[in-house]
Enzyme design. Structure first.
Site, PDB file in Angstrom:
ATOM      1  N   LYS A   1       0.821  -1.215   0.000  1.00 43.20           N
ATOM      2  CA  LYS A   1       0.000   0.000   0.000  1.00 43.20           C
ATOM      3  C   LYS A   1       0.864   1.278   0.000  1.00 43.20           C
ATOM      4  CE  LYS A   1      -4.008  -2.119   2.295  1.00 43.20           C
ATOM      5  NZ  LYS A   1      -5.027  -1.914   3.364  1.00 43.20           N
TER       6      LYS A   1
ATOM      7  N   PHE B   1     -15.517   3.935   7.033  1.00 44.51           N
ATOM      8  CA  PHE B   1     -14.139   4.239   6.639  1.00 44.51           C
ATOM      9  C   PHE B   1     -13.928   4.218   5.123  1.00 44.51           C
ATOM     10  CE2 PHE B   1     -14.294  -0.352   7.657  1.00 44.51           C
ATOM     11  CZ  PHE B   1     -13.817  -0.908   6.471  1.00 44.51           C
TER      12      PHE B   1
ATOM     13  N   TYR C   1     -12.742  -1.968  -3.737  1.00 45.20           N
ATOM     14  CA  TYR C   1     -13.239  -2.074  -2.354  1.00 45.20           C
ATOM     15  C   TYR C   1     -14.759  -1.948  -2.264  1.00 45.20           C
ATOM     16  CZ  TYR C   1      -8.557  -2.085  -0.197  1.00 45.20           C
ATOM     17  OH  TYR C   1      -7.292  -2.421   0.223  1.00 45.20           O
TER      18      TYR C   1
ATOM     19  N   ASN D   1      -1.991   0.411   6.831  1.00 45.37           N
ATOM     20  CA  ASN D   1      -1.546  -0.898   7.333  1.00 45.37           C
ATOM     21  C   ASN D   1      -0.716  -1.702   6.318  1.00 45.37           C
ATOM     22  OD1 ASN D   1      -3.679  -1.642   5.746  1.00 45.37           O
ATOM     23  ND2 ASN D   1      -4.794  -2.734   7.352  1.00 45.37           N
TER      24      ASN D   1
ATOM     25  N   ARG E   1       2.283  -6.646   9.252  1.00 42.11           N
ATOM     26  CA  ARG E   1       1.626  -5.473   9.830  1.00 42.11           C
ATOM     27  C   ARG E   1       2.222  -5.107  11.190  1.00 42.11           C
ATOM     28  NH1 ARG E   1      -4.381  -6.952   7.563  1.00 42.11           N
ATOM     29  NH2 ARG E   1      -4.354  -5.575   5.740  1.00 42.11           N
TER      30      ARG E   1
HETATM   31  P1  RTP Z   1      -7.256  -5.853   3.429  1.00 47.19           P
HETATM   32  O1  RTP Z   1      -8.619  -6.028   2.786  1.00 47.19           O
HETATM   33  O2  RTP Z   1      -6.636  -4.499   3.133  1.00 47.19           O
HETATM   34  O3  RTP Z   1      -6.335  -6.988   3.148  1.00 47.19           O
HETATM   35  O4  RTP Z   1      -7.422  -5.846   4.996  1.00 47.19           O
HETATM   36  P2  RTP Z   1      -8.396  -6.676   5.904  1.00 47.19           P
HETATM   37  O5  RTP Z   1      -9.096  -7.742   5.122  1.00 47.19           O
HETATM   38  O6  RTP Z   1      -7.603  -7.061   7.093  1.00 47.19           O
HETATM   39  O7  RTP Z   1      -9.431  -5.555   6.320  1.00 47.19           O
HETATM   40  P3  RTP Z   1     -10.886  -5.198   5.728  1.00 47.19           P
HETATM   41  O8  RTP Z   1     -11.869  -5.370   6.815  1.00 47.19           O
HETATM   42  O9  RTP Z   1     -11.113  -5.889   4.424  1.00 47.19           O
HETATM   43  O10 RTP Z   1     -10.721  -3.630   5.468  1.00 47.19           O
HETATM   44  C1  RTP Z   1     -10.070  -3.164   4.301  1.00 47.19           C
HETATM   45  C2  RTP Z   1      -9.118  -2.065   4.660  1.00 47.19           C
HETATM   46  O11 RTP Z   1      -9.841  -0.940   5.093  1.00 47.19           O
HETATM   47  C3  RTP Z   1      -9.081  -0.226   6.054  1.00 47.19           C
HETATM   48  N1  RTP Z   1      -9.830  -0.084   7.288  1.00 47.19           N
HETATM   49  N2  RTP Z   1      -9.833   1.024   7.983  1.00 47.19           N
HETATM   50  N3  RTP Z   1     -10.308   2.999   9.947  1.00 47.19           N
HETATM   51  C4  RTP Z   1     -10.867   1.800  10.076  1.00 47.19           C
HETATM   52  O12 RTP Z   1     -11.586   1.494  11.016  1.00 47.19           O
HETATM   53  C5  RTP Z   1     -10.596   0.801   9.048  1.00 47.19           C
HETATM   54  N4  RTP Z   1     -11.066  -0.442   9.034  1.00 47.19           N
HETATM   55  C6  RTP Z   1     -10.571  -1.003   7.907  1.00 47.19           C
HETATM   56  C7  RTP Z   1      -7.823  -0.992   6.325  1.00 47.19           C
HETATM   57  O13 RTP Z   1      -6.748  -0.415   5.589  1.00 47.19           O
HETATM   58  C8  RTP Z   1      -8.155  -2.382   5.814  1.00 47.19           C
HETATM   59  O14 RTP Z   1      -6.989  -3.048   5.431  1.00 47.19           O
END
Ligand code: RTP
Ligand code: MG
Length: 140
Positions: free
Chosen positions: A11, A59, A51, A114, A104
């Site tokens: 990222k 968010f 996304y 992240n 991470r």
């Molecule tokens: P990723 O999709 O990036 O691999 O990460 P992940 O599955 O662990 O997390 P996900 O729930 O799919 O969320 C996608 C990305 O959104 C951002 N995020 N920000 N500020 C917040 O509360 C928040 N929550 C999620 C993060 O960059 C996350 O990787």
């Protein structure tokens, strides 16, 4: 033995800190093979489409801003159980909860910044790879 492919992103927060090589070394040390890779900058439209599953989340706007704030490195990783194995290497979304030795824990600055993305299922991997690479760009 199941050889899978998963989709990965280094990222903007990580490319800004010149961490592409350090992250790639840990990916390769974990037994994953980088079978496609390119450095790109997404448009807002591309980030919103990628996304889309999060579009109702609070968010979402911040996520689109962050992911278009600088260059990213998109990759296809191949290996045994690549999807689960890369999620394990990445660690929890929030670096405060990520285990020692994960990407991470080592590199992420916050939940939003992240450092890495990895597909969360076989269906996501298929969709995310197709959104970012042509079949010719993947050389296994
Ligand atoms: P990723 O999709 O990036 O691999 O990460 P992940 O599955 O662990 O997390 P996900 O729930 O799919 O969320 C996608 C990305 O959104 C951002 N995020 N920000 N500020 C917040 O509360 C928040 N929550 C999620 C993060 O960059 C996350 O990787
Ligand atoms: Mg996710």
């Amino acid at each position: 033995m199941t050889i899978e492919r998963t989709f990965s992103i280094i990222k903007p927060d990580a490319t800004a800190r010149n961490l592409t090589g350090a992250i790639n070394t840990l990916i390769e040390n974990a037994g994953l093979r980088i079978v496609a890779q390119k450095r790109v900058r997404w448009t807002k439209t591309q980030a919103r489409e990628f996304y889309a599953e999060h579009k109702a989340r609070p968010f979402f706007a911040e996520l689109v801003e962050t992911m278009t704030s600088g260059p990213i490195v998109v990759q296809v990783l191949e290996g045994e159980d690549a999807i689960a194995s890369y999620r394990a290497l990445m660690g929890a979304t929030d670096p405060a909860e990520a285990k020692r030795g994960t990407l991470r824990k080592r590199f992420a600055e916050s939940k939003g910044q992240n450092s890495v993305h990895g597909s969360d299922s076989a269906a996501s991997a298929k969709r995310e790879i197709a959104l970012n690479f042509t079949t010719k760009e993947i050389v296994g």
